[in-house]
Design a protein around this motif. Structure first.
Motif, mmCIF file in Angstrom:
data_model
loop_
_atom_site.group_PDB
_atom_site.id
_atom_site.type_symbol
_atom_site.label_atom_id
_atom_site.label_comp_id
_atom_site.label_asym_id
_atom_site.label_seq_id
_atom_site.Cartn_x
_atom_site.Cartn_y
_atom_site.Cartn_z
ATOM 1 N N TYR A 13 0.828 -1.198 0.000
ATOM 2 C CA TYR A 13 0.000 0.000 0.000
ATOM 3 C C TYR A 13 0.871 1.260 0.000
ATOM 4 O O TYR A 13 0.401 2.331 0.366
ATOM 5 N N ILE A 24 -7.455 6.614 -1.814
ATOM 6 C CA ILE A 24 -8.371 5.682 -1.176
ATOM 7 C C ILE A 24 -9.716 6.363 -0.917
ATOM 8 O O ILE A 24 -9.782 7.580 -0.737
ATOM 9 N N LEU A 75 -6.769 -0.308 5.840
ATOM 10 C CA LEU A 75 -5.788 -0.984 4.995
ATOM 11 C C LEU A 75 -4.739 -1.646 5.897
ATOM 12 O O LEU A 75 -3.611 -1.179 6.050
ATOM 13 N N ASN A 76 -5.134 -2.744 6.511
ATOM 14 C CA ASN A 76 -4.230 -3.469 7.407
ATOM 15 C C ASN A 76 -3.111 -4.131 6.614
ATOM 16 O O ASN A 76 -3.302 -4.538 5.463
ATOM 17 N N PHE A 77 -1.944 -4.290 7.237
ATOM 18 C CA PHE A 77 -0.812 -4.863 6.528
ATOM 19 C C PHE A 77 0.128 -5.537 7.513
ATOM 20 O O PHE A 77 -0.036 -5.446 8.733
ATOM 21 N N TRP A 114 -9.874 4.732 12.762
ATOM 22 C CA TRP A 114 -9.502 4.785 11.338
ATOM 23 C C TRP A 114 -10.479 5.666 10.564
ATOM 24 O O TRP A 114 -10.068 6.566 9.820
ATOM 25 N N TRP A 165 -1.195 8.493 1.847
ATOM 26 C CA TRP A 165 -2.373 8.142 1.058
ATOM 27 C C TRP A 165 -3.253 9.371 0.891
ATOM 28 O O TRP A 165 -3.588 10.041 1.878
ATOM 29 N N TYR A 177 -9.008 -5.676 -6.944
ATOM 30 C CA TYR A 177 -8.321 -4.406 -6.775
ATOM 31 C C TYR A 177 -9.304 -3.243 -6.961
ATOM 32 O O TYR A 177 -10.321 -3.381 -7.641
ATOM 33 N N PHE A 235 -5.226 -0.603 -5.411
ATOM 34 C CA PHE A 235 -4.819 -1.310 -4.196
ATOM 35 C C PHE A 235 -5.724 -2.515 -4.018
ATOM 36 O O PHE A 235 -6.894 -2.511 -4.401
ATOM 37 N N PRO A 272 -8.833 -4.502 0.922
ATOM 38 C CA PRO A 272 -8.302 -4.667 2.285
ATOM 39 C C PRO A 272 -8.998 -5.795 3.029
ATOM 40 O O PRO A 272 -10.199 -6.034 2.856
ATOM 41 N N GLY A 326 -3.393 -8.501 7.607
ATOM 42 C CA GLY A 326 -2.504 -8.180 6.498
ATOM 43 C C GLY A 326 -1.919 -9.384 5.804
ATOM 44 O O GLY A 326 -1.462 -9.290 4.668
#
Length: 562
Positions: free
Chosen positions: A51, A58, A65-67, A119, A164, A483, A497, A500, A504
């Motif tokens: 990301y 976004i 958008l966890n990762f 968030w 972002w 996506y 992206f 999500p 992640g």
């Protein structure tokens, strides 16, 4: 047009094997050593999914958008701080909102999971502006990163930040997609899920284990309205399942029409008509040194229009002589209506016969589709003669999707044919307001922001036209993920992206394919039980009076469309 080379295919296969093997390792073994970074990201971004793109935009209402973070790349990182800046606010000023996430270690990874309420508060404050993410150690010092995976004294060391942009445009909150198994028989285990894009809630809408393994596909909604949907069902209980006016009904063609199908549905904006192409899939097994999947071609192509109010099938073009001449000359596929309902676009190619003088690939490479259209008079329910809209000398144009303004078509450009699942493909843009003065045709332009070596397809716009969802195999080269890309008011797509997920590491072991993403403004108003009961029910037949010339007394109509 990009082509898959032998080395590329071998790399794809190796990457998938590595990921699959990693998913099968015992948990105790995984914890006893540092986990390997996904092969697809070697030398890439220090987070997964990636990301970190500079052009990432976004939606203001998207889920977190966890990762996961690479310990090898950022060994000192312990927390991630997210700061929101409203439009026009300089980063030197205090942020309008902020949150801090303590990273959690698991199996050698550092997991970043943003709290949902905080968030969304940050995104609301940053609408029209941006958010930035900083990586810090336990003492609150900014963590530095180097340019490569292996530390090198010559590398430039810098603070690791991600920015972002947050669009004021929201995305439709609900997404329906089909999940198929990564298997020699992709119809063996099928599900359709509905996902809320504002959080991670999802529910099962369709499951072929409830219908004795019956294959289903091509779910479609009317202009992002899940209250008006269609689903194709194959097999003994086949037919087209329609959800309208708060309930299901099932239709199929009368027996005696072996050359007609109800495939690739497209709902008219009035929700009174559905356009189908009468296509039959032709599978050509093809083996070479790297064992590709079967090559696919559609035949029996012609346009059919179903009138829901009169339970009547209509031909297109309307004039019988013109329709017969067009059907004798062309194959057609994948219709789509203009937003005002006054025009229908579709893929079209000249009919060709396979010849013994050419190889199979050379034969099928001649099937190159262009975009054509017909005008539709909504008062008289009649169609004009077809005309060409856009051609391309380097590829075959498939799967047109139109934006709500009616100005832009996005198509999948293929090496051959119109069936993208096996043939790869990349997305391209047609501006319907710009025509060549000499030919009258619209130009086709590539979309570099959406390109990858592994094929894009099954794309659809949001109801406000500012977002597009599509499937791509770019994560591992073998299974498609969904996506999301921003489409701005200047007609430009921004870096996409991946959808999500709650964790992640979701895609590091995910080996199912996500297909046919459909955005909807509201949740689907039916349950899995209601769908299963309707799918098992009998199909009513359609009035075929306009197709008397196609009737064959001893012919058998196909049980269902695609």
């Amino acid at each position: 047009m990009r082509r898959l080379t032998l080395s590329r295919l071998l790399t794809i296969g190796l990457s998938l094997a590595v990921l699959a093997a990693g998913a099968l390792l015992p948990t105790a073994c995984s914890r006893s050593r540092q986990a390997a970074w996904p092969a697809a990201l070697a030398g890439g971004a220090p987070i997964f999914p990636d990301y970190g793109g500079a052009d990432l935009v976004i939606p203001v209402n998207i889920a977190p958008l966890n990762f996961i973070v690479s310990e090898a790349r950022l060994p000192q990182v312990a927390t991630v701080r997210m700061e929101a800046f409203a439009a026009g606010r300089p980063e030197e000023s205090a942020p309008d909102a902020a949150l801090t996430v303590k990273l959690r270690k698991k199996d050698g990874w550092l997991h970043c999971r943003f709290p949902l309420e905080a968030w969304h508060h940050c995104l609301q404050k940053a609408a029209g502006g941006h958010v930035r993410l900083g990586f810090y150690d336990l003492q609150g010092q900014a963590v530095a990163e180097r340019g490569g995976m292996t530390p090198d004294p010559t590398d430039t060391i810098r603070k690791f930040l991600i920015r972002w942009r947050v669009a004021t445009d929201s995305i439709d909150p609900y997404l329906i997609y089909r999940l198929s198994a990564y298997d020699e028989n992709p119809c063996k285990y099928l599900e359709a899920e509905e996902r809320c894009l504002e959080n991670f809630d999802k529910r099962l809408l369709m499951d072929n284990r409830r219908t004795d393994g019956q294959c289903f596909n091509c779910h479609a909604s009317a202009q992002n309205d899940a209250g008006c949907m269609s689903i194709h069902l194959r097999g003994a209980q086949g037919g087209t399942l329609l959800f309208t006016d708060g309930g299901f009904r099932k239709i199929n063609l009368q027996d005696g029409f072996p050359d007609l199908r109800l495939a690739y549905p497209a709902w008219h904006p009035s929700q009174r008509y559905i356009a189908f192409s009468s296509a039959r899939i032709q599978v050509f097994p093809h083996t070479n040194i790297y064992k590709t999947q079967d090559l696919i071609a559609d035949t029996l192509g012609r346009l059919l229009i179903y009138d829901l109010q009169r339970n009547l099938l209509l031909p297109a073009p309307t004039d019988p002589t013109a329709a017969a001449a067009h059907n004798a000359r062309f194959e057609v596929s994948f219709p789509v209506w203009a937003p005002d309902g006054r025009r229908i676009y579709f893929c079209r190619t000249e009919k060709l016969r396979l010849t013994d003088t050419l190889s199979l690939v050379e034969n099928l490479a001649r099937f190159r589709y262009h975009i054509a259209a017909m005008d539709f008079d909504t008062a008289s329910r009649t169609f004009s003669l077809p005309y060409t809209v856009c051609t391309d000398s380097t590829g075959s144009l498939s799967l047109p999707a139109i934006d709500p303004s009616g100005r832009y078509l996005v198509v999948t450009k293929l090496p051959m044919g119109s069936f993208p699942s096996q043939n790869g493909g990349e997305l391209a843009l047609i501006d319907l307001n710009r025509r060549d003065s000499a030919t009258g045709l619209c130009a086709l332009t590539d979309i570099p922001a959406l390109s990858s070596p592994d094929g894009e397809k099954s794309h659809q716009f949001s109801s406000n036209g500012r977002w597009m969802v599509f499937g791509s195999k770019r994560l591992n080269g073998s299974t498609a993920a969904i996506y999301i890309s921003h489409f701005d008011r200047e007609g430009r797509f921004h870096a996409p992206f991946v959808l999500p997920q709650a964790t992640g590491d979701f895609h590091t072991a995910q080996l199912r394919t996500f297909l046919f993403p459909v955005l909807n403004r509201k949740a689907a108003p039916f349950t899995l039980d209601e769908w299963a009961e309707a799918a098992r029910g009998a199909a009513g037949t359609i009035d075929m009076r306009h197709f008397a010339a196609d009737y064959t007394p001893d012919g058998r109509t196909a049980a269902a469309g695609h």
